[in-house]
Write a protein that holds these residues in place. Sequence first.
Motif, PDB file in Angstrom:
ATOM      1  N   LEU A  97      20.174  -8.004 -21.124  1.00 61.36           N
ATOM      2  CA  LEU A  97      19.995  -6.609 -21.528  1.00 61.36           C
ATOM      3  C   LEU A  97      19.601  -5.732 -20.350  1.00 61.36           C
ATOM      4  N   GLU A  98      18.631  -6.181 -19.557  1.00 64.13           N
ATOM      5  CA  GLU A  98      18.212  -5.387 -18.400  1.00 64.13           C
ATOM      6  C   GLU A  98      19.383  -5.172 -17.442  1.00 64.13           C
ATOM      7  N   ARG A  99      20.142  -6.221 -17.205  1.00 60.47           N
ATOM      8  CA  ARG A  99      21.286  -6.104 -16.298  1.00 60.47           C
ATOM      9  C   ARG A  99      22.327  -5.125 -16.854  1.00 60.47           C
ATOM     10  N   ALA A 100      22.564  -5.184 -18.155  1.00 64.76           N
ATOM     11  CA  ALA A 100      23.544  -4.285 -18.771  1.00 64.76           C
ATOM     12  C   ALA A 100      23.120  -2.829 -18.645  1.00 64.76           C
ATOM     13  N   LEU A 101      21.832  -2.546 -18.826  1.00 66.64           N
ATOM     14  CA  LEU A 101      21.333  -1.175 -18.698  1.00 66.64           C
ATOM     15  C   LEU A 101      21.480  -0.671 -17.264  1.00 66.64           C
ATOM     16  N   ILE A 102      21.186  -1.532 -16.312  1.00 68.17           N
ATOM     17  CA  ILE A 102      21.333  -1.157 -14.908  1.00 68.17           C
ATOM     18  C   ILE A 102      22.794  -0.881 -14.578  1.00 68.17           C
ATOM     19  N   GLU A 103      23.676  -1.763 -15.037  1.00 62.43           N
ATOM     20  CA  GLU A 103      25.108  -1.586 -14.774  1.00 62.43           C
ATOM     21  C   GLU A 103      25.630  -0.300 -15.419  1.00 62.43           C
ATOM     22  N   GLN A 104      25.113   0.012 -16.586  1.00 61.87           N
ATOM     23  CA  GLN A 104      25.529   1.230 -17.280  1.00 61.87           C
ATOM     24  C   GLN A 104      25.282   2.464 -16.424  1.00 61.87           C
ATOM     25  N   TRP A 105      24.087   2.525 -15.792  1.00 59.21           N
ATOM     26  CA  TRP A 105      23.741   3.697 -14.989  1.00 59.21           C
ATOM     27  C   TRP A 105      24.297   3.619 -13.574  1.00 59.21           C
ATOM     28  N   LEU A 106      24.582   2.413 -13.084  1.00 60.10           N
ATOM     29  CA  LEU A 106      25.309   2.300 -11.824  1.00 60.10           C
ATOM     30  C   LEU A 106      26.721   2.866 -11.983  1.00 60.10           C
ATOM     31  N   GLN A 107      27.337   2.576 -13.125  1.00 59.75           N
ATOM     32  CA  GLN A 107      28.660   3.121 -13.401  1.00 59.75           C
ATOM     33  C   GLN A 107      28.594   4.635 -13.545  1.00 59.75           C
ATOM     34  N   ALA A 108      27.534   5.128 -14.174  1.00 56.55           N
ATOM     35  CA  ALA A 108      27.374   6.577 -14.319  1.00 56.55           C
ATOM     36  C   ALA A 108      27.261   7.244 -12.949  1.00 56.55           C
ATOM     37  N   LEU A 163      16.130   5.503 -14.718  1.00 53.11           N
ATOM     38  CA  LEU A 163      17.357   5.579 -15.502  1.00 53.11           C
ATOM     39  C   LEU A 163      17.577   4.381 -16.418  1.00 53.11           C
ATOM     40  N   ALA A 164      17.291   3.172 -15.924  1.00 53.20           N
ATOM     41  CA  ALA A 164      17.550   1.969 -16.724  1.00 53.20           C
ATOM     42  C   ALA A 164      16.308   1.482 -17.467  1.00 53.20           C
ATOM     43  N   PHE A 168      11.988   0.857 -11.274  1.00 57.76           N
ATOM     44  CA  PHE A 168      12.965   1.298 -10.285  1.00 57.76           C
ATOM     45  C   PHE A 168      13.989   0.185 -10.078  1.00 57.76           C
ATOM     46  N   THR A 169      15.272   0.535 -10.157  1.00 60.09           N
ATOM     47  CA  THR A 169      16.335  -0.464 -10.019  1.00 60.09           C
ATOM     48  C   THR A 169      17.468   0.083  -9.149  1.00 60.09           C
ATOM     49  N   LEU A 170      18.500  -0.733  -8.993  1.00 66.24           N
ATOM     50  CA  LEU A 170      19.685  -0.291  -8.268  1.00 66.24           C
ATOM     51  C   LEU A 170      20.285   0.974  -8.874  1.00 66.24           C
ATOM     52  N   ALA A 171      20.106   1.153 -10.176  1.00 64.32           N
ATOM     53  CA  ALA A 171      20.645   2.346 -10.825  1.00 64.32           C
ATOM     54  C   ALA A 171      20.062   3.614 -10.217  1.00 64.32           C
ATOM     55  N   ASP A 172      18.797   3.576  -9.865  1.00 64.54           N
ATOM     56  CA  ASP A 172      18.151   4.728  -9.237  1.00 64.54           C
ATOM     57  C   ASP A 172      18.464   4.770  -7.746  1.00 64.54           C
ATOM     58  N   LEU A 173      18.356   3.618  -7.100  1.00 61.18           N
ATOM     59  CA  LEU A 173      18.568   3.531  -5.653  1.00 61.18           C
ATOM     60  C   LEU A 173      19.922   4.091  -5.243  1.00 61.18           C
ATOM     61  N   SER A 174      20.936   3.848  -6.033  1.00 60.20           N
ATOM     62  CA  SER A 174      22.285   4.245  -5.657  1.00 60.20           C
ATOM     63  C   SER A 174      22.440   5.758  -5.541  1.00 60.20           C
ATOM     64  N   HIS A 175      21.560   6.513  -6.189  1.00 60.98           N
ATOM     65  CA  HIS A 175      21.624   7.972  -6.136  1.00 60.98           C
ATOM     66  C   HIS A 175      20.980   8.560  -4.884  1.00 60.98           C
TER      67      HIS A 175
END
Length: 226
Positions: A97-108, A163-164, A168-175
Amino acid sequence: MAAAASVKVYGSPSSAEVSRVLACLFEKDIEFQLIRVDLYKGHLKMPEFLKLQQPLGQVTAVQDEDKTLFESRSICRYISEKYADRGNKKLYGKGTLERALIEQWLQAEEQTFDPPSSALVFHLAFAPALNVRQDLDLVERSKTTLLEVLDVYDKRLGESEYLAGDDFTLADLSHLPNAHHIVHSTDKRHLIESKKNVSRWWEAISNRPSWKRVIELRNEPPPKLA
């Protein structure tokens, strides 16, 4: 430790792609060697860089032992998985679940935030220095699109710290790379700072020690070529 020391990053820390990877390496506490490559100064002809034989022509490349990787988000995923027990262990989540949420916002980030923010950064921050004509119509369209994206972000960030979720995760870092340029290199910082929750989020992620170290690398004078 020996494997971590073998990581080599080719590129300029001023580029979004390279700075994204550097932030990830700092978050994961991975030792690396930065080999500065400047697209605009002919450094692509460096023998070490030519040997990488990049299939898609990207300027960013990472070597880890016998592996060569391209595309910054893929590199960040790889680093986070291979070195899962190093540094920030929550960067790529734990469990499905955590990975899916991160991937969701990485895609966003890749599909909705990156296109308009990259257009703004290029035409407002880099085009004048490169003597490239600014496309002001594209700037206006990109500003409108980015505001719509940030409205969605603001709603999400009213529900969680990041975001996820609350870490703090890759989803935030990527921005970080493009958001940094928008705030510091253009006159559009209000796009981010006018949104209450986005502004709070930006303040938190941009003050992480990992990103501050990336900015220090950006500010260092590049070594002179022999």
